[in-house]
Design a protein around this motif. Sequence first.
Motif, PDB file in Angstrom:
ATOM      1  N   ASP A  72       0.816  -1.215   0.000  1.00  0.00           N
ATOM      2  CA  ASP A  72       0.000   0.000   0.000  1.00  0.00           C
ATOM      3  C   ASP A  72       0.852   1.268   0.000  1.00  0.00           C
ATOM      4  OD1 ASP A  72       1.042  -0.232   2.531  1.00  0.00           O
ATOM      5  OD2 ASP A  72      -0.857   0.065   3.577  1.00  0.00           O
ATOM      6  N   ASP A 106       2.874   4.579  -1.271  1.00  0.00           N
ATOM      7  CA  ASP A 106       2.634   5.628  -2.270  1.00  0.00           C
ATOM      8  C   ASP A 106       3.926   5.898  -3.028  1.00  0.00           C
ATOM      9  OD1 ASP A 106       1.509   7.616  -3.799  1.00  0.00           O
ATOM     10  OD2 ASP A 106       1.615   9.142  -2.225  1.00  0.00           O
ATOM     11  N   PRO A 130      -4.324  -0.777  -4.899  1.00  0.00           N
ATOM     12  CA  PRO A 130      -4.499   0.594  -5.383  1.00  0.00           C
ATOM     13  C   PRO A 130      -4.802   1.569  -4.251  1.00  0.00           C
ATOM     14  CG  PRO A 130      -6.410  -0.750  -5.931  1.00  0.00           C
ATOM     15  CD  PRO A 130      -5.374  -1.683  -5.380  1.00  0.00           C
ATOM     16  N   ALA A 133      -6.714   5.199  -3.684  1.00  0.00           N
ATOM     17  CA  ALA A 133      -7.730   5.988  -4.381  1.00  0.00           C
ATOM     18  C   ALA A 133      -8.427   6.910  -3.388  1.00  0.00           C
ATOM     19  CB  ALA A 133      -8.740   5.061  -5.058  1.00  0.00           C
ATOM     20  N   PHE A 178      -5.552  -5.037 -10.633  1.00  0.00           N
ATOM     21  CA  PHE A 178      -4.753  -3.824 -10.468  1.00  0.00           C
ATOM     22  C   PHE A 178      -3.328  -4.082 -10.940  1.00  0.00           C
ATOM     23  CE2 PHE A 178      -1.915  -1.246  -7.715  1.00  0.00           C
ATOM     24  CZ  PHE A 178      -2.205  -0.022  -8.287  1.00  0.00           C
ATOM     25  N   HIS A 199       0.615   1.579  -9.984  1.00  0.00           N
ATOM     26  CA  HIS A 199       0.434   2.855  -9.268  1.00  0.00           C
ATOM     27  C   HIS A 199       1.587   3.743  -9.710  1.00  0.00           C
ATOM     28  CE1 HIS A 199      -0.477   5.436  -5.708  1.00  0.00           C
ATOM     29  NE2 HIS A 199       0.839   5.595  -5.668  1.00  0.00           N
ATOM     30  N   VAL A 253      -1.829  10.743  -9.668  1.00  0.00           N
ATOM     31  CA  VAL A 253      -1.409   9.344  -9.673  1.00  0.00           C
ATOM     32  C   VAL A 253      -2.214   8.603 -10.739  1.00  0.00           C
ATOM     33  CG1 VAL A 253      -1.412   7.163  -8.401  1.00  0.00           C
ATOM     34  CG2 VAL A 253      -0.738   9.267  -7.261  1.00  0.00           C
ATOM     35  N   SER A 301      -3.557   5.182 -12.059  1.00  0.00           N
ATOM     36  CA  SER A 301      -3.872   3.871 -11.512  1.00  0.00           C
ATOM     37  C   SER A 301      -4.425   3.015 -12.651  1.00  0.00           C
ATOM     38  CB  SER A 301      -4.907   4.015 -10.390  1.00  0.00           C
ATOM     39  OG  SER A 301      -5.026   2.841  -9.631  1.00  0.00           O
ATOM     40  N   ARG A 341      -3.253  13.694  -5.795  1.00  0.00           N
ATOM     41  CA  ARG A 341      -2.341  13.090  -4.820  1.00  0.00           C
ATOM     42  C   ARG A 341      -2.902  13.111  -3.402  1.00  0.00           C
ATOM     43  NH1 ARG A 341       2.945  11.967  -6.046  1.00  0.00           N
ATOM     44  NH2 ARG A 341       2.715  10.710  -4.165  1.00  0.00           N
ATOM     45  N   LEU A 354      -5.510  10.038  -0.759  1.00  0.00           N
ATOM     46  CA  LEU A 354      -5.536   8.661  -1.259  1.00  0.00           C
ATOM     47  C   LEU A 354      -5.435   7.675  -0.100  1.00  0.00           C
ATOM     48  CD1 LEU A 354      -3.206   8.878  -4.402  1.00  0.00           C
ATOM     49  CD2 LEU A 354      -5.689   9.158  -4.255  1.00  0.00           C
TER      50      LEU A 354
END
Length: 213
Positions: free
Chosen positions: A15, A17, A25, A27, A44, A47, A54, A56, A84, A87
């Motif tokens: 997870d 970033d 993902p 979101a 998915f 990223h 971002v 996706s 950004r 998320l």
Amino acid sequence: MQTNLMIYDGTAAADSDVPRTGGVPLAPAGFTWPVCGCGGPLRFFAHLPVEDGVLSVFVCQNDPGACEFWAAGSGANRVHLFPREGLRPVAVPENGLTLLPAVSAIRTQVVTVDPEDRDEGVDPDAYDLGRAGWKRDPDERFGKQREVLGSLGGSPSYLEDDRVPGCPSCTGTMEFAAHLEEGITWETSMNLGGQLGYVFVCRPCREGAFLTD
């Protein structure tokens, strides 16, 4: 001629970033996991933080070959351009092929290549030259070219103009955003049918599209 390559850089938290393929993902609140026309959830793939948000990327893998995941606008793939801020990890559906087997961290590497290095009689292609340049610099070794997971920006490699998707919201032509390669090993692989993936985006509408060659 410069190419901003995406290079395999080990693993990353599912997870995180950071630029990566695989994982979960991130979101905005209220995002719903996308579903293919076949009724199954999309898988998915990537990223990709970019300057204005971002990207996706989701692609159907429920029954490879049955759904036209290679075609923009088929409903068998989806690209989102998220802001950004705000998320958060998305809840993963319990059924269907939703996640890749492993997470591959990505680092970017600008590779500069002389167009004269191309094969005689062949038009220079920035992405092809960039991949070849990465293999040679700084040291050539077996399998090094497999470390290239794609590129950010630039131009779509050998893609005919009539395949560049239009935005479904404003009908304008989408902007090329990234190439995607399948992956460095089968454990981390995105199933693209052995093809190169292309990510496009309409930044004003924050709409995206995906296709393969």
